[in-house]
Design an enzyme around this catalytic site. Structure first.
Site, short mmCIF file in Angstrom:
data_model
loop_
_atom_site.label_atom_id
_atom_site.label_comp_id
_atom_site.label_asym_id
_atom_site.label_seq_id
_atom_site.Cartn_x
_atom_site.Cartn_y
_atom_site.Cartn_z
N LYS A 92 -7.54 -3.25 2.38
CA LYS A 92 -6.25 -2.75 2.87
C LYS A 92 -5.97 -3.39 4.22
O LYS A 92 -6.87 -3.59 5.04
CB LYS A 92 -6.26 -1.23 2.97
CG LYS A 92 -7.37 -0.65 3.82
CD LYS A 92 -7.41 0.87 3.73
CE LYS A 92 -8.59 1.43 4.51
NZ LYS A 92 -8.71 2.89 4.38
N LYS A 103 0.86 -1.18 0.00
CA LYS A 103 0.00 0.00 0.00
C LYS A 103 0.90 1.23 0.00
O LYS A 103 1.61 1.49 0.97
CB LYS A 103 -0.91 0.03 1.23
CG LYS A 103 -1.88 1.19 1.22
CD LYS A 103 -2.72 1.24 2.47
CE LYS A 103 -3.80 2.31 2.36
NZ LYS A 103 -3.26 3.65 2.11
N PHE A 150 -1.97 0.76 -10.69
CA PHE A 150 -2.49 -0.54 -10.25
C PHE A 150 -3.80 -0.93 -10.92
O PHE A 150 -4.39 -1.94 -10.56
CB PHE A 150 -2.66 -0.57 -8.73
CG PHE A 150 -3.31 0.65 -8.14
CD1 PHE A 150 -4.64 0.97 -8.38
CD2 PHE A 150 -2.57 1.50 -7.34
CE1 PHE A 150 -5.23 2.10 -7.84
CE2 PHE A 150 -3.14 2.64 -6.78
CZ PHE A 150 -4.48 2.93 -7.02
N ARG A 161 -16.57 2.21 -2.73
CA ARG A 161 -16.04 1.40 -1.65
C ARG A 161 -16.51 -0.04 -1.82
O ARG A 161 -17.70 -0.29 -1.97
CB ARG A 161 -16.52 1.97 -0.32
CG ARG A 161 -15.81 1.46 0.91
CD ARG A 161 -14.42 2.01 1.07
NE ARG A 161 -14.39 3.47 1.22
CZ ARG A 161 -13.27 4.15 1.35
NH1 ARG A 161 -12.10 3.53 1.34
NH2 ARG A 161 -13.28 5.46 1.46
#
Length: 271
Positions: free
Chosen positions: A187, A43, A115, A181
């Site tokens: 994460k 991340k 990504f 979302r």
């Protein structure tokens, strides 16, 4: 999806653009997650930026002021990723990308860690393989890997954090293109974080008299609570305005959904 709709409605109520939530955004991963269905990557503590083939934009939809040479190194196809200056360099990066006139020497320190292919075909594993072929210049595809157990995942998390990284991202390998979302993207960090909208300021007392005491915030689910720690002296004198989105850290949730031991981290980087 319901949480995204709630935050979209909340943003609308305070006059913020819904475009800020169009990219795919991560939820927090549960501690014992099985990583086998996912591709795992570091991340990066950067600034989200979307390239449409002509213009580089923040999550908010506002254009990034970028040197011409940087744009010239981007491909014609759309990309999604993070502008990144290195581990533990977020504040310097944020100052650089916010400038209305780019400073060339500062941008020489930035890479575009991509990504996602917003117009790509197939599942995420196929799109990630395509991304890997685009490496060159400022474009640096994020390295993805498969892990076979939660123990391997925890070992990698420790390795990244010990080296100064933020944590890990887990993206379902079979995921279609998506936005908002979603559990398709998770994460994993030593301490969980989330976003909320500032709905009030509580004045300070004692040594904080005449300054901010706490922010009152509201989550996408409508839960209100206060953030009273984590602020610098400058932030207490000039707190995030009502209507802004902030990121906070917390340990876990109460049965009623309120975060425990929540502290302010920063203003969210939608810009």
């Amino acid at each position: 999806m319901l949480a995204r709709r709630a935050l979209l409605a909340l943003l609308g109520s305070v006059g913020l653009p819904a475009a800020a939530l169009e990219p795919l955004l991560a939820r927090n991963a549960p501690p014992g997650i099985d990583p086998r269905p996912y591709l795992v990557s570091e991340k990066f503590d950067g600034v989200r930026a979307l390239w449409d083939g002509k213009t580089l934009k923040f999550r908010s939809g506002r254009s990034v002021a970028v040197p011409a040479w940087f744009l010239a190194e981007l491909p014609s196809q759309p990309l999604d990723g993070e502008l990144w200056m290195g581990r533990r360099s977020f504040d310097a990066l944020s100052a650089t990308v916010r400038r209305t006139q780019p400073v060339d020497a500062e941008w020489r320190l930035i890479s575009y860690r991509v990504f996602e292919l917003p117009a790509g075909e197939g599942d995420f594993e196929r799109r990630a393989a395509k991304l890997a072929t685009l490496a060159g210049g400022v474009v640096m595809p994020v390295q993805q890997q498969r892990l076979n157990s939660n123990a391997e995942l925890r070992a990698l998390l420790k390795q990244v954090v010990d080296a100064g990284g933020e944590g890990l991202m887990l993206h379902r390998a079979d995921a279609p293109l998506a936005s908002g979302r979603s559990d398709l993207l998770l994460k994993l960090k030593p301490v969980a974080d989330a976003e909320a909208v500032v709905v009030g300021h509580e004045p300070g007392s004692g040594r904080f008299a005449g300054q901010l005491g706490a922010l009152e915030v509201r989550t996408p689910e409508g839960i209100r609570f206060k953030l009273g720690t984590g602020f610098s002296e400058a932030q207490r004198r000039d707190p995030p305005p009502i209507g802004s989105i902030v990121t906070y850290r917390y340990r876990d949730l109460t049965p009623g959904g309120k975060p425990r031991f929540a502290s302010f981290l920063r203003v969210a980087e939608a810009f």
